[in-house]
Enzyme design. Structure first.
Site, PDB file in Angstrom:
ATOM      1  CB  CYS A 148      -1.259  -0.302   1.447  1.00 62.35           C
ATOM      2  SG  CYS A 148      -2.449  -1.191   0.835  1.00 62.35           S
ATOM      3  CG  HIS A 197      -6.245   2.136  -0.291  1.00 64.92           C
ATOM      4  ND1 HIS A 197      -4.871   2.197  -0.400  1.00 64.92           N
ATOM      5  CD2 HIS A 197      -5.598   1.144   0.970  1.00 64.92           C
ATOM      6  CE1 HIS A 197      -4.076   2.072   0.267  1.00 64.92           C
ATOM      7  NE2 HIS A 197      -4.383   0.880   0.599  1.00 64.92           N
ATOM      8  CB  CYS A 203      -0.932  -0.028   8.004  1.00 64.26           C
ATOM      9  SG  CYS A 203      -2.599   0.539   7.563  1.00 64.26           S
TER      10      CYS A 203
END
Length: 390
Positions: free
Chosen positions: A90, A346, A376
């Site tokens: 991510c 996201h 994270c």
């Protein structure tokens, strides 16, 4: 050591899974942000030393070096522009910013575009691993990894639930946080707060050709009752789809340059990069590392959390920013002031440069000085970037 400056930062508006951006090939979607960063910054395209592009699911339409393919598809970059595609899960395009800054700070390059792309509609999350497993082509978990982590199935959902239990959060707290994300995103959209960062993308709709300029995942009519009624992902858990980041299609880009490049090309910087940090910890709870990475970044920068004016902490799941607030003692009114991934989406590999675009424009609009971004990442890794608005 030389200083790295950010001149411009852009992103596309997010598209929901199967939504308005689902008809756009990810290579072309990435090219939109690359073209916009060149056009809006005014940089000579021939001066771009490299493009560093984050992408998580590097298979299918995002295979075969999507970063290079995006450069070749772009209208505003010559084919002589190099590119590389990276995966730090991510945090891929946040790491792209940090690699770009490190290249500039080392003196080896002067003009680097950090960027990211993810079409989660066209290349589903996890498909690059699942396809090979289904075809009998092996599992990413090696015998050596199994020996060290026997019986462990890496799961971000499990990690999120572990954070809930560790920090004692209730489902009501998660639901309230999610509602706040939608409310802030809706308010920001209605006030035009995203106008300067969003790259319009032409899309085909049943009504005809339109420009996609509004994040598709925002629930402008969200209510606490509606969020609270969403089905639990696990019968014994607290997390729901409503308190998780939205699957999203999008691209984004940030232009990072040296002081010499500012002078040579007559560029005006938006910000200077103040600190670059990356740390790693427990790969099972996985999503808690931004807490400790922030501690490290502030220590290295000689700063306290109260010195930072705005924070962007990726809303992978509601307990992540809640745990970050609890651990750092940060002011919640400075956190994700325009909403986060629960409302805005996201798009995995694009989220790092996407958040930076939102953070920098928010700092500029509010006349603020320091911003901190963290998220994270799979495997228990976290990046932290501190910027100073100029």
């Amino acid at each position: 050591m030389a200083t790295a400056y950010i001149v411009e930062a852009v992103r596309t508006a997010g598209g929901k899974r199967g939504g308005r951006l689902a008809g756009v090939h990810p290579v072309d979607l990435a090219a939109k942000s690359l073209d916009a960063i060149v056009e809006r910054s005014g940089i000579d395209p021939n001066a771009v030393d490299d493009v560093v592009m984050g992408c998580v699911s590097q298979g299918g339409e995002q295979a075969m070096q999507v970063g290079r393919n995006a450069v070749l598809a772009a209208k505003n970059l010559p084919q002589s522009t190099p590119a590389v595609t990276i995966d730090r899960q991510c945090g891929s395009s946040q790491q792209a910013i940090q690699f770009a800054a490190q290249a500039v700070m080392s003196g080896t390059q002067d003009v680097v575009i950090a960027s990211g792309v993810e079409s989660m509609s066209r290349v589903p999350m996890g498909s690059t691993a699942m396809f090979h497993m289904k075809e009998g082509l092996g599992n990413y978990k090696s015998p050596g990894l199994e020996e060290k982590y026997p019986g462990i199935q890496w799961s971000q959902f499990m990690g999120a639930e572990m954070i809930v239990k560790k920090h004692g959060f209730t489902k009501d707290q998660l639901d309230s946080f999610a509602l706040g994300s939608h409310a802030k995103a809706a308010k920001a959209t209605e006030a035009g707060a995203f106008a300067d960062e969003i790259v319009p993308v032409e899309v085909e709709t049943p009504e005809g050709t339109e420009m996609h300029t509004v994040d598709e995942g925002i629930r402008f009519d969200a209510t606490l009752e509606g969020i609270a009624s969403v089905k639990l992902l696990s019968p014994e858990g607290t997390i729901t789809a409503a308190t998780s980041s939205q699957i999203c299609d999008g691209s984004s880009a940030v232009l990072v340059v040296s002081e010499q490049a500012l002078k040579d090309h007559g560029l005006t910087p938006m910000a200077r990069i103040h600190n670059l940090t990356v740390t790693a910890g427990d790969p099972v709870i996985m999503l808690e590392e931004p807490l400790f990475a922030t501690d490290r970044a502030l220590e290295r920068a000689g700063m306290k959390i109260g010195d930072i004016d705005l924070y962007e902490v990726n809303e992978a799941f509601a307990p992540v920013p809640l745990a970050w607030l609890k651990h750092t003692g940060a002011d919640p009114d400075r956190l994700n002031v325009n909403g986060g991934a629960i409302a805005l989406g996201h798009p995995l590999g694009a989220s790092g440069t996407k958040l930076m675009a939102t953070l920098l424009h928010a700092l500029k609009r509010g006349g603020k000085k320091y911003g901190l971004q963290t998220m994270c990442e799979g495997g228990g890794v976290a990046n932290v970037t501190i910027v100073e608005s100029l």
